[in-house]
Design an enzyme around this catalytic site. Sequence first.
Site, mmCIF file in Angstrom:
data_model
loop_
_atom_site.group_PDB
_atom_site.id
_atom_site.type_symbol
_atom_site.label_atom_id
_atom_site.label_comp_id
_atom_site.label_asym_id
_atom_site.label_seq_id
_atom_site.Cartn_x
_atom_site.Cartn_y
_atom_site.Cartn_z
ATOM 1 N N ASP A 76 15.217 -63.914 -49.185
ATOM 2 C CA ASP A 76 13.488 -63.206 -50.695
ATOM 3 C C ASP A 76 12.607 -61.839 -49.331
ATOM 4 O O ASP A 76 12.572 -61.170 -49.733
ATOM 5 C CB ASP A 76 12.656 -64.378 -50.608
ATOM 6 C CG ASP A 76 12.137 -65.214 -48.952
ATOM 7 O OD1 ASP A 76 12.518 -64.927 -48.325
ATOM 8 O OD2 ASP A 76 11.055 -65.429 -48.927
ATOM 9 N N ASP B 3 13.459 -64.478 -43.953
ATOM 10 C CA ASP B 3 14.233 -65.336 -43.004
ATOM 11 C C ASP B 3 15.415 -65.388 -44.590
ATOM 12 O O ASP B 3 16.447 -64.402 -44.696
ATOM 13 C CB ASP B 3 13.171 -66.414 -44.144
ATOM 14 C CG ASP B 3 13.033 -66.324 -45.992
ATOM 15 O OD1 ASP B 3 13.933 -66.033 -46.216
ATOM 16 O OD2 ASP B 3 11.958 -66.790 -46.044
ATOM 17 N N TYR C 266 6.571 -70.413 -51.903
ATOM 18 C CA TYR C 266 6.845 -69.828 -53.929
ATOM 19 C C TYR C 266 6.232 -71.394 -54.755
ATOM 20 O O TYR C 266 6.839 -71.118 -55.255
ATOM 21 C CB TYR C 266 7.719 -69.417 -54.080
ATOM 22 C CG TYR C 266 7.838 -68.095 -52.917
ATOM 23 C CD1 TYR C 266 7.292 -67.009 -53.259
ATOM 24 C CD2 TYR C 266 9.034 -68.319 -51.556
ATOM 25 C CE1 TYR C 266 7.776 -66.306 -52.203
ATOM 26 C CE2 TYR C 266 9.271 -67.379 -51.329
ATOM 27 C CZ TYR C 266 9.060 -66.093 -51.014
ATOM 28 O OH TYR C 266 8.994 -65.035 -50.731
ATOM 29 N N GLU D 258 6.552 -58.284 -42.945
ATOM 30 C CA GLU D 258 7.191 -58.597 -43.229
ATOM 31 C C GLU D 258 8.065 -57.860 -44.960
ATOM 32 O O GLU D 258 6.740 -58.204 -45.458
ATOM 33 C CB GLU D 258 7.102 -60.413 -43.667
ATOM 34 C CG GLU D 258 8.508 -60.933 -43.930
ATOM 35 C CD GLU D 258 8.013 -62.525 -44.285
ATOM 36 O OE1 GLU D 258 9.828 -62.864 -44.038
ATOM 37 O OE2 GLU D 258 7.586 -63.007 -44.226
#
Length: 490
Positions: free
Chosen positions: A79, A82, A231, A468
């Site tokens: 995603d 990570d 999420y 990120e």
Amino acid sequence: METRVSLWLPLLLCSVLCLGTRVALGNPDYKDALAKSLMFFQGQRSGRLPTNQLLSWRSTSGLSDGALAHVDLTGGYYDAGDNVKFNFPMAYTTTVLSWSTLEYGKRMGAQLPNARAAIRWATDYLLKCATATPGKLYVGVGDPNVDHKCWERPEDMDTVRSVYSVSPSNPGSDVAGETAAALAAASLVFRVADPKYSKLLLKTAKQVMRFAIQYRGSYSDSLGGAVCPFYCSYSGYKDELLWGAAWLYRATNDVYYANFLKSLGANDATDIFSWDNKLAGARVLLSRMALLNKDGSYDQFRQQAEDFMCRILPNSPSSSTQYTPGGLMFKLSESNLQYVTSITFLLTTYSKYMSSAKHTFNCGNMVITPGTLKYLAKKQVDYILGVNPLKMSYMVGYGTTFPRRIHHRGSSLPSLLSHPQAIGCQGGFQPFYYTSSPNPNILTGAIVGGPDQNDAFSDERTDYSHSEPATYINAAIVGPLAYLAATYSA
């Protein structure tokens, strides 16, 4: 991503002066940015990489994904920075990429095959998740709580690759509705290019949507710490049922979906569009019926879409959206650019529908034309590409000044080619995560979380809220970049 939490300003004289300077200097190279925004997805690939992989510092990974459930769940995308595959944001990414390709494919030129390839990498995986076990929808691979304690390359993963699913007894209408939307939207992308694949996508989308409707419940409740706080479905699942039904109606013209979405009562006002909250996206998509097909029964969705736009525009009397001093939309402090790109996609797409219908609307006494929305959309894209107080591009590899220490395991650790020895779970922290040195691998096209509300950006690897990248940040900018690339010459 590590954790997710789902000023009103008039247009100042300074903005006009800055715009004048910008015109004199020329526009950003949207064509180059479009190519790079799609190349980014290669850096997020899980599974066996193809021979035409351009980001050569990435290698094959995650080949045992699904083994714990005795199924093949290889493929798909990590995603963000990570090594977890979270299907909820991945499916949203796929839906938005597909919508971008449907609306702007003719403007993509040589990038159209790359857009299709980015979509197919996700849909091949989502098809496995939807069909591997009857009565189950797999919704993720990799324990996020374990993964986030490690700093290792995807190629070296030695953490448990837990498999997560929803079922009639553990429902997930949100993740199922989003998966159905992704498969239905992608079926339209491949309808001419690959009719057989398109039919498979649509058939599977119908099955998944049936499950989403029949077994109501939030996947956050069913899966708990496996998806929260990463999420969580903060907005509930009604928006995904609306979104999924809207896409299936567009793909099938089946009146069942039209009746279902009109009966849902998903009428909450909103001023955001994201992997979590799809209301604004569904309303813009459905407003197509009102504007292009002149179908008055969809006027409710058109009015809701316009209410959303009035909440976004900076000089609207009903605006609820802050802007930074440099003119960037500012919604939330964590990964703000995800909201900027998603909302910008809706601005360009709604303006496209308005242009086709020769339509305008009002925010109070303000008359909003297609040009009003396009102007704001262009300003947001230009800001991301370097027209901002720091003169920094927030797209990695675009321009000369861009983030060099992004929060991304594969980018920050030496590649297998340069460092064949395995780097264990804890092995990457001290020499690579905490160093002030730039990342050794350029994740071309990645858009990071972005600056703070004062236009400041520290470019620190440890600051995941701002440094990120994520698939859904990029997916939403593809459409606006394609539009701008076709409208303005570099």
